[in-house]
Design a protein around this motif. Sequence first.
Motif, mmCIF file in Angstrom:
data_model
loop_
_atom_site.group_PDB
_atom_site.id
_atom_site.type_symbol
_atom_site.label_atom_id
_atom_site.label_comp_id
_atom_site.label_asym_id
_atom_site.label_seq_id
_atom_site.Cartn_x
_atom_site.Cartn_y
_atom_site.Cartn_z
ATOM 1 N N GLU A 49 64.420 71.951 66.984
ATOM 2 C CA GLU A 49 63.717 72.207 68.234
ATOM 3 C C GLU A 49 64.343 73.409 68.940
ATOM 4 O OE1 GLU A 49 61.067 70.606 69.366
ATOM 5 O OE2 GLU A 49 61.020 69.240 67.642
ATOM 6 N N PRO A 50 63.616 74.079 69.822
ATOM 7 C CA PRO A 50 64.216 75.185 70.586
ATOM 8 C C PRO A 50 65.333 74.690 71.497
ATOM 9 C CG PRO A 50 61.807 75.230 70.726
ATOM 10 C CD PRO A 50 62.179 73.917 70.112
ATOM 11 N N GLU A 51 66.334 75.525 71.703
ATOM 12 C CA GLU A 51 67.382 75.233 72.675
ATOM 13 C C GLU A 51 66.861 75.526 74.079
ATOM 14 O OE1 GLU A 51 71.372 76.359 70.110
ATOM 15 O OE2 GLU A 51 70.430 77.892 71.347
ATOM 16 N N VAL A 52 67.269 74.708 75.043
ATOM 17 C CA VAL A 52 66.828 74.874 76.427
ATOM 18 C C VAL A 52 68.051 74.862 77.333
ATOM 19 C CG1 VAL A 52 65.501 73.883 78.330
ATOM 20 C CG2 VAL A 52 64.598 73.788 75.990
ATOM 21 N N ALA A 53 68.111 75.806 78.265
ATOM 22 C CA ALA A 53 69.197 75.857 79.245
ATOM 23 C C ALA A 53 68.594 75.940 80.642
ATOM 24 C CB ALA A 53 70.099 77.051 78.986
ATOM 25 N N LYS A 54 69.044 75.047 81.512
ATOM 26 C CA LYS A 54 68.603 75.048 82.900
ATOM 27 C C LYS A 54 69.753 75.530 83.780
ATOM 28 C CE LYS A 54 65.364 71.216 82.216
ATOM 29 N NZ LYS A 54 65.017 69.825 82.601
ATOM 30 N N HIS A 55 69.502 76.616 84.492
ATOM 31 C CA HIS A 55 70.528 77.264 85.304
ATOM 32 C C HIS A 55 70.299 76.988 86.789
ATOM 33 C CE1 HIS A 55 72.108 79.933 82.041
ATOM 34 N NE2 HIS A 55 70.895 79.725 81.555
ATOM 35 N N PHE A 56 71.402 76.719 87.498
ATOM 36 C CA PHE A 56 71.388 76.573 88.950
ATOM 37 C C PHE A 56 72.564 77.392 89.495
ATOM 38 C CE2 PHE A 56 69.832 72.760 86.917
ATOM 39 C CZ PHE A 56 68.674 72.436 87.614
ATOM 40 N N GLU A 57 72.306 78.247 90.473
ATOM 41 C CA GLU A 57 73.382 79.118 90.963
ATOM 42 C C GLU A 57 73.181 79.457 92.437
ATOM 43 O OE1 GLU A 57 75.757 83.217 89.721
ATOM 44 O OE2 GLU A 57 73.844 82.732 88.772
ATOM 45 N N SER B 49 80.178 83.067 93.321
ATOM 46 C CA SER B 49 79.017 82.280 92.907
ATOM 47 C C SER B 49 79.488 80.950 92.342
ATOM 48 C CB SER B 49 78.180 83.024 91.862
ATOM 49 O OG SER B 49 78.932 83.250 90.683
ATOM 50 N N ILE B 50 78.675 79.931 92.541
ATOM 51 C CA ILE B 50 78.877 78.607 91.973
ATOM 52 C C ILE B 50 77.680 78.310 91.072
ATOM 53 C CG2 ILE B 50 79.179 76.156 92.470
ATOM 54 C CD1 ILE B 50 80.196 76.942 95.227
ATOM 55 N N TYR B 51 77.939 77.831 89.860
ATOM 56 C CA TYR B 51 76.831 77.623 88.933
ATOM 57 C C TYR B 51 76.971 76.300 88.189
ATOM 58 C CZ TYR B 51 80.185 79.200 85.406
ATOM 59 O OH TYR B 51 81.298 79.322 84.601
ATOM 60 N N ARG B 52 75.840 75.833 87.704
ATOM 61 C CA ARG B 52 75.750 74.649 86.846
ATOM 62 C C ARG B 52 74.684 74.923 85.795
ATOM 63 N NH1 ARG B 52 76.548 68.923 87.120
ATOM 64 N NH2 ARG B 52 74.953 67.741 85.977
ATOM 65 N N ILE B 53 75.024 74.666 84.540
ATOM 66 C CA ILE B 53 74.094 74.920 83.439
ATOM 67 C C ILE B 53 73.982 73.668 82.592
ATOM 68 C CG2 ILE B 53 73.483 76.441 81.529
ATOM 69 C CD1 ILE B 53 75.580 78.425 82.634
ATOM 70 N N GLU B 54 72.774 73.159 82.452
ATOM 71 C CA GLU B 54 72.496 72.000 81.606
ATOM 72 C C GLU B 54 71.811 72.494 80.338
ATOM 73 O OE1 GLU B 54 70.098 69.543 84.063
ATOM 74 O OE2 GLU B 54 71.677 69.171 85.545
ATOM 75 N N ALA B 55 72.533 72.441 79.222
ATOM 76 C CA ALA B 55 72.020 72.955 77.948
ATOM 77 C C ALA B 55 71.628 71.786 77.056
ATOM 78 C CB ALA B 55 73.077 73.815 77.275
ATOM 79 N N GLU C 239 72.501 66.880 71.705
ATOM 80 C CA GLU C 239 71.720 66.451 72.855
ATOM 81 C C GLU C 239 71.961 67.298 74.093
ATOM 82 O OE1 GLU C 239 72.057 62.338 73.644
ATOM 83 O OE2 GLU C 239 71.100 61.727 71.780
ATOM 84 N N GLU C 240 73.225 67.503 74.452
ATOM 85 C CA GLU C 240 73.441 68.166 75.732
ATOM 86 C C GLU C 240 74.860 68.712 75.860
ATOM 87 O OE1 GLU C 240 72.996 67.244 80.544
ATOM 88 O OE2 GLU C 240 72.514 65.716 79.046
ATOM 89 N N TYR C 241 74.964 69.948 76.361
ATOM 90 C CA TYR C 241 76.221 70.523 76.829
ATOM 91 C C TYR C 241 76.077 70.740 78.327
ATOM 92 C CZ TYR C 241 77.504 71.793 71.990
ATOM 93 O OH TYR C 241 77.814 71.781 70.662
ATOM 94 N N LEU C 242 77.202 70.687 79.019
ATOM 95 C CA LEU C 242 77.195 70.934 80.456
ATOM 96 C C LEU C 242 78.275 71.957 80.777
ATOM 97 C CD1 LEU C 242 76.289 70.270 83.363
ATOM 98 C CD2 LEU C 242 78.011 68.448 83.378
#
Length: 655
Positions: A460-468, A484-490, A514-517
């Motif tokens: 499946e494609p990899e998906v990353a959700k970025h918050f900054e 900057s403060i960031y959070r990435i849910e991969a 399943e998931e990296y953080l």
Amino acid sequence: MTRFQQAFMLLLALVLAHPASAQEAEYVLGEIVVKSDKPGVEDVTNVAEVTAEDIEMRGATTLNEAIEMLPGVYIRTAADGTPRIDVRGFRTRHIKLLINGTPFQSTYDGQFDPASIPAENIARIVLTKGASSVLYGAGGTAAVINIITKGGEQGMHGSVGVRAGEVDSYLGKASLSGGSEKGFFFGSVSSLNSKAYPISDDFDRNAAQDSDNRENSDRDRDSAFFNGGYNISDSTKLGAVFSYTGGSYGKPPSVITDSKDPFGKTAKYERLEDYSEVGTQFNLRHEFDFPLSLDTAVYANQRNELTKTFKDDTYDAINGKSRSTSSVAGASLRASYDFDVLGVLTTAVNGENQSWDESGFSTNTKGKKTDIGVNQDLQEYSAGLEYTITPIDQVTLVAGGSHVAQTGPESETATDWTYLLGASYRPFEGTTLSANHARKVRFASVRNLFDSASGNPDLEPEVAKHFEIGLTQELPFKTVFSGSIYRIEAQDMIEKVATPTILDPKKETYTNFEEYLFHGFEVGLENTFFDSLWIKTAYNYLDSEDKSDGSERDELQYRPRDTVSLEGKYICPFGTTLYAGLQYVANQYTYNDDATLKKRMDDFTLVDLKLSHAFLEKALSVYAGVNNLFDEDYEESYGFPRPGRTLYCGIDYFF
């Protein structure tokens, strides 16, 4: 004292003034978004730039050396002998590399070799971390690096230069550029030859590394580059870019001789005996009488490699051989309409064909020979919209979305979507607050899908959700704070996992984890209070977690928790310029093969110095420098020591 060290000391004695530096002309036709004086995506995302002046100041000769001091960037060299660029815990394959706005990386594994990209052709590097523009299509789940190359200015200009370093390392380069009202051109050639790199005197020599120079660490590189533009009219412009790089290099083997070391890797004896990379692109820009601009680009890149593996460190008996060709051919159409107070709407349609061809053979530890034969193609498409508006002077809003798709001969069509939401607010003069959220997608590469030993066509494609959230604040005494403060849910990250069978108990297969953080923060200060002094420092904190079901790791391998950079430039009263750079890397770990044991890597600190001088009204520049001043014995990957103290010097002439 060696002959080189004698020449180095003689040249160092001539360093008495500042080298020539000026704003470089740029090749601007490849920009993905038409330039405007209005705020854009860069106002709401995390963007860092490196200029040609920065590259010269640092003494960088390649892309990886040019960007290694940027916040959130970690350069790591391991078993393949190629520098890899990590951004906020992601790997090189998660970075989209663009040269003048068009893709430039391998179709095989999605990576690129930054050491094969000469720095002398670069006018500016733009690194966008996290929430990059959706108009780039798929990829870039970590960042986008856009290299804007040099262009030509009015008249005729040129340069020649020679640089020499220890262990018979030489770099020669020359350029010629020019321009008129109807167009411009820029061309350059360079040649690099390095027999090896020295290792630290503190390294404990052993049977695998018993000399002062790193085994099998030679590198040769020849390159040629040209771009040009022609103004058909005031509103229509044509451009073309051609690049060639070719050479060879060794891949230094592991120095771990203890076969029971759980963290050591079996030594491999490999060489990239020959490679060549050719890239071309053609650009057309037209600006209508009403506020609509169109940009089209057609491009093609191809890299050929001949790789050999050997039975032992004599590098005589061949154990395997591979010839491969990675090709990309594509086109894009971009349109931007300025609605004045109602904002700017930009749309982009992209399509490209990716192909991989490989032949040869490999031999396992039992002497069994296996033929290699792969010929695969993938196609990627995207269509996106991006809207930017400034409802009041202090506020910029950006929203965009893109539909992306991948098709291939042995896999079903994969489709997905990306989006970007961002805002910036300037409540006071000198203060900018920003926030963004993005969803980025990366499709599996040819290697992930079709590798004969580890491929998995069901990925499946990899998906990353970025918050900054970011802040830029001007402080007293010409000091600027950035943070900057960031959070990435991969999710669905593609990695090799053990899938043993009766016939192959050591078999590994590419699988969607399943998931990296990743979460952390970056802070920096830059001061220019004194005209003769520039200082910049940054600290980066990264916490990485493997959230996959059943994972034995509480944090990810080779992701340093703490990195510090400090740079300074001082122009002496008599004109000499002194540059100093420091990097500190701490708290990174490695694991054994099944991730049941963890080992902390040694922290390390690197210090670089460079002195420079210009004569003849800045037409002649002389410089000398040292990398790893204190001869630190360090590793970025376990068992692979990096260069010790290395001296270099050079001369550039501008006309």
